[in-house]
Design a protein around this motif. Structure first.
Motif, PDB file in Angstrom:
ATOM      1  N   ASP A   9      47.698  45.161  37.402  1.00  0.00           N
ATOM      2  CA  ASP A   9      47.820  46.395  37.662  1.00  0.00           C
ATOM      3  C   ASP A   9      46.672  46.978  38.523  1.00  0.00           C
ATOM      4  O   ASP A   9      46.791  47.863  39.318  1.00  0.00           O
ATOM      5  N   ILE A  10      45.734  46.474  38.183  1.00  0.00           N
ATOM      6  CA  ILE A  10      44.414  46.774  38.965  1.00  0.00           C
ATOM      7  C   ILE A  10      44.280  45.952  40.289  1.00  0.00           C
ATOM      8  O   ILE A  10      43.616  46.229  41.481  1.00  0.00           O
ATOM      9  N   PHE A  11      44.514  44.664  40.129  1.00  0.00           N
ATOM     10  CA  PHE A  11      44.311  43.583  41.254  1.00  0.00           C
ATOM     11  C   PHE A  11      45.786  43.052  41.789  1.00  0.00           C
ATOM     12  O   PHE A  11      46.217  41.667  41.210  1.00  0.00           O
ATOM     13  N   PRO A  67      42.633  46.232  45.743  1.00  0.00           N
ATOM     14  CA  PRO A  67      42.401  46.790  44.159  1.00  0.00           C
ATOM     15  C   PRO A  67      42.543  48.222  43.842  1.00  0.00           C
ATOM     16  O   PRO A  67      41.973  49.206  44.909  1.00  0.00           O
ATOM     17  N   LYS A  68      42.976  48.579  42.509  1.00  0.00           N
ATOM     18  CA  LYS A  68      42.947  49.935  42.205  1.00  0.00           C
ATOM     19  C   LYS A  68      41.872  50.207  41.380  1.00  0.00           C
ATOM     20  O   LYS A  68      41.130  49.314  40.811  1.00  0.00           O
ATOM     21  N   ILE A  69      41.630  51.512  41.084  1.00  0.00           N
ATOM     22  CA  ILE A  69      40.502  52.028  40.359  1.00  0.00           C
ATOM     23  C   ILE A  69      41.056  52.955  39.189  1.00  0.00           C
ATOM     24  O   ILE A  69      41.047  54.264  39.657  1.00  0.00           O
ATOM     25  N   GLU A 100      29.405  35.736  34.722  1.00  0.00           N
ATOM     26  CA  GLU A 100      29.931  35.715  36.029  1.00  0.00           C
ATOM     27  C   GLU A 100      31.417  36.303  36.127  1.00  0.00           C
ATOM     28  O   GLU A 100      32.371  36.295  35.357  1.00  0.00           O
ATOM     29  N   ASP A 101      31.551  37.232  37.411  1.00  0.00           N
ATOM     30  CA  ASP A 101      33.201  37.847  37.516  1.00  0.00           C
ATOM     31  C   ASP A 101      33.377  38.753  36.526  1.00  0.00           C
ATOM     32  O   ASP A 101      34.665  38.794  36.098  1.00  0.00           O
ATOM     33  N   ILE A 102      32.468  39.451  35.848  1.00  0.00           N
ATOM     34  CA  ILE A 102      32.594  40.256  34.606  1.00  0.00           C
ATOM     35  C   ILE A 102      33.591  41.464  35.031  1.00  0.00           C
ATOM     36  O   ILE A 102      34.273  41.982  34.259  1.00  0.00           O
ATOM     37  N   THR A 103      33.669  41.801  36.232  1.00  0.00           N
ATOM     38  CA  THR A 103      34.265  43.178  36.672  1.00  0.00           C
ATOM     39  C   THR A 103      35.870  42.636  36.891  1.00  0.00           C
ATOM     40  O   THR A 103      36.591  43.558  37.357  1.00  0.00           O
ATOM     41  N   ARG A 104      36.239  41.449  36.610  1.00  0.00           N
ATOM     42  CA  ARG A 104      37.644  40.890  36.629  1.00  0.00           C
ATOM     43  C   ARG A 104      37.886  40.322  35.162  1.00  0.00           C
ATOM     44  O   ARG A 104      38.781  39.881  34.761  1.00  0.00           O
ATOM     45  N   ALA A 105      36.925  40.589  34.400  1.00  0.00           N
ATOM     46  CA  ALA A 105      37.145  39.880  32.836  1.00  0.00           C
ATOM     47  C   ALA A 105      37.835  40.901  31.849  1.00  0.00           C
ATOM     48  O   ALA A 105      37.801  42.077  32.047  1.00  0.00           O
ATOM     49  N   TYR A 118      33.493  58.062  35.439  1.00  0.00           N
ATOM     50  CA  TYR A 118      34.984  58.034  34.725  1.00  0.00           C
ATOM     51  C   TYR A 118      35.929  56.791  34.809  1.00  0.00           C
ATOM     52  O   TYR A 118      36.820  56.846  34.472  1.00  0.00           O
ATOM     53  N   ALA A 119      35.360  55.818  35.629  1.00  0.00           N
ATOM     54  CA  ALA A 119      36.219  54.644  35.916  1.00  0.00           C
ATOM     55  C   ALA A 119      36.282  53.923  34.621  1.00  0.00           C
ATOM     56  O   ALA A 119      35.333  53.774  33.850  1.00  0.00           O
ATOM     57  N   SER A 120      37.477  53.051  34.568  1.00  0.00           N
ATOM     58  CA  SER A 120      37.960  52.245  33.448  1.00  0.00           C
ATOM     59  C   SER A 120      37.203  50.875  33.593  1.00  0.00           C
ATOM     60  O   SER A 120      36.843  50.546  34.607  1.00  0.00           O
TER      61      SER A 120
END
Length: 330
Positions: A22-24, A30-32, A182-187, A227-229
């Motif tokens: 849903d985000i990627f 990508p969505k926020i 590593e890659d924690i913003t897609r984890a 406010y970002a999830s």
């Protein structure tokens, strides 16, 4: 030996794999997602910089020679001026050139910045760090299912066991491990990152060694909005790890790439919302678009903590700037 029950590993496998389609979505940018409540400021008492010019930056710059590495390292020391503000410089250990650079900088005997190594999660690389006389090492431990399932072809259960095994080996060698998530913003923060950190914390609490966690925004997908999830919101990411894992400010470090031109903003944001240390390189050099710039970050720092300004040596800073003019950083 660190004893881990199978049930403890199985907890990590909930909802796996999770690619956050849903985000990627693959078919668009990508969505926020946002939440209704913001994350509140949480500025650590002590803010620090860590340097990765000789590791992250080494991937983007041509050979500059060990004498120049030594000289740049000396400038970091003089700028730091015995304050510990520039905590450490991180080095690759792969080649003889990398190792000669480490040896030259170690011989300086500086308290700050410390010389630390960076290795993949492989025991043979830990041994190199030990042989060089290092006492601290960053260890690559990708946290997203993109890396775990698609790149490695493994499961969360598999990699968690391997990661714990490597941590155990580092401790046995008397090396202080720094966990590079590593890659924690897609984890999957809730189902993998938090239980994995809790597992490490519970199993190492009696070792007397404080393990630190470097949050690596590998693709520059992090955003500095309160406010970002999760997993993209940097304030919420740090806040959640502090809250659910009981981590002190000093145990959290940020390393973010600049693919969406937010490396500098995310670095400052990490400080403002609870990470004591932020990673950078001179000229911001690094893989692809690079990371935060040392030259800017040090001024960002003194705008938040003005008292540090009088303690740092800015004469050395300007000498470093002149010295760097002879290099082409691209």
């Amino acid at each position: 030996m660190i004893k881990i029950e199978n049930e403890e590993y199985e907890v990590l496998s909930r909802n796996a794999p999770n690619y956050f389609k849903d985000i990627f979505p693959y078919t668009s940018i990508p969505k926020i997602p946002f939440e209704d409540t913001p994350v509140l400021l949480d500025i650590p008492e002590t803010l620090c910089i860590s340097d990765s010019t000789f590791r992250e930056g080494q991937q983007a710059i041509s050979y500059i020679g060990e004498d120049n590495v030594e000289r740049i390292f000396e400038y970091f020391h003089y700028i730091d001026n015995e304050t510990g503000t520039i905590e450490y410089s991180e080095f690759f250990l792969y080649t003889n050139y990398h190792r000669r650079c480490v040896e030259k900088c170690l011989k300086k005997g500086f308290k700050f910045p410390r010389v630390v190594g960076w290795v993949r999660a492989k025991k043979e690389e830990l041994k190199i760090a030990k042989e060089l006389g290092l006492d601290e090492v960053g260890i690559l431990m990708p946290a997203s299912d993109y890396h775990i399932y698609k790149k490695f072809g493994k499961t969360r259960f598999d990699v968690a066991k391997e990661y714990i095994d490597i941590i155990e080996e580092a401790l046995a060698l008397n090396l202080k491990p720094r966990i590079h998530l590593e890659d924690i913003t897609r984890a999957d923060i809730q189902n993998f990152v938090i239980p994995f950190i809790l597992l490490i914390e519970s199993k190492t609490k009696n070792t007397g060694i404080e393990i630190r966690y470097k949050l690596c925004d590998t693709l520059g997908l992090g955003v500095p909005y309160e406010y970002a999830s999760l997993p993209r919101g940097v304030p919420r990411l740090i806040n959640v790890l502090r809250l659910h894992c009981g981590l002190s400010h000093q145990k959290l470090e940020w390393h973010g790439h600049n693919d969406f031109y937010k490396a500098q903003a995310n670095a400052v944001c990490a400080w403002l919302f609870g990470a004591s240390t932020v990673n950078c390189c001179i000229r911001g050099v690094g893989e692809r678009t690079g990371i935060a710039l040392f030259e800017i970050l040090i001024f960002d720092l003194i705008q938040i903590k003005e008292e540090i300004r009088l303690k740092l040596n800015f004469e050395a800073y300007y000498e470093l700037e002149e010295f760097l003019e002879k290099f082409q950083f691209v």
